[in-house]
Design a protein around this motif. Structure first.
Motif, PDB file in Angstrom:
ATOM      1  N   GLN A  92      19.685  -5.810  14.165  1.00  0.00           N
ATOM      2  CA  GLN A  92      18.764  -5.761  15.329  1.00  0.00           C
ATOM      3  C   GLN A  92      17.398  -4.939  15.032  1.00  0.00           C
ATOM      4  N   LYS A  93      17.354  -4.182  13.831  1.00  0.00           N
ATOM      5  CA  LYS A  93      16.323  -3.861  13.472  1.00  0.00           C
ATOM      6  C   LYS A  93      15.406  -4.846  12.685  1.00  0.00           C
ATOM      7  N   LEU A  94      16.232  -5.595  11.998  1.00  0.00           N
ATOM      8  CA  LEU A  94      15.438  -6.888  11.314  1.00  0.00           C
ATOM      9  C   LEU A  94      14.976  -7.768  12.313  1.00  0.00           C
ATOM     10  N   ASN A  95      15.837  -7.974  13.427  1.00  0.00           N
ATOM     11  CA  ASN A  95      15.342  -8.851  14.301  1.00  0.00           C
ATOM     12  C   ASN A  95      13.887  -8.629  15.137  1.00  0.00           C
ATOM     13  N   ASN A  96      13.874  -7.142  15.329  1.00  0.00           N
ATOM     14  CA  ASN A  96      12.715  -6.674  15.904  1.00  0.00           C
ATOM     15  C   ASN A  96      11.551  -6.607  15.105  1.00  0.00           C
ATOM     16  N   ASP A  97      11.746  -6.512  13.936  1.00  0.00           N
ATOM     17  CA  ASP A  97      10.552  -6.678  12.895  1.00  0.00           C
ATOM     18  C   ASP A  97      10.018  -7.974  12.661  1.00  0.00           C
ATOM     19  N   ASP A  98      10.863  -8.916  12.708  1.00  0.00           N
ATOM     20  CA  ASP A  98      10.617 -10.229  12.608  1.00  0.00           C
ATOM     21  C   ASP A  98       9.612 -10.781  14.017  1.00  0.00           C
ATOM     22  N   SER A  99       9.701 -10.214  15.131  1.00  0.00           N
ATOM     23  CA  SER A  99       9.185 -10.683  16.322  1.00  0.00           C
ATOM     24  C   SER A  99       7.808 -10.150  16.274  1.00  0.00           C
TER      25      SER A  99
END
Length: 99
Positions: A92-99
């Protein structure tokens, strides 16, 4: 490890087969019970640890060996649950950083 590897492991296949057979035989209580136990595995592990390692050696009628085995099983489930939660949070953290 890929999803295909996880789903073809003997433990996963045996668990899925056993669960499916129990459902076919009309044992419908297994899934809700397993869900509740896994959702509360921290409490289950704590209760088994206290019972198995503190109380059972002092009380003759409590089966110490069985409680120890159940505690180790609960510990394994607890660790897997914690790792799964950690993995979800990292994704979730990695997906939020990619956005």
């Amino acid at each position: 490890m890929e999803l295909r590897d996880l789903l073809t492991q003997p433990t996963a296949v045996a668990t899925a087969t056993g669960g499916a057979l129990l459902q076919l035989l009309g044992v419908t209580w297994l899934d809700p019970v397993a869900s509740v136990v896994v959702a509360n595995i921290g409490t289950v592990f704590t209760a088994l640890s206290i019972s198995g390692f503190t109380i059972a050696p002092e009380v003759a009628w409590l089966p110490e060996e069985m409680l120890t085995k159940l505690t180790l099983l609960a510990a394994a489930v607890y660790v897997v649950t914690l790792l799964d939660r950690l993995s979800d949070q990292l994704k979730q953290k990695l997906n939020n950083d990619d956005s």
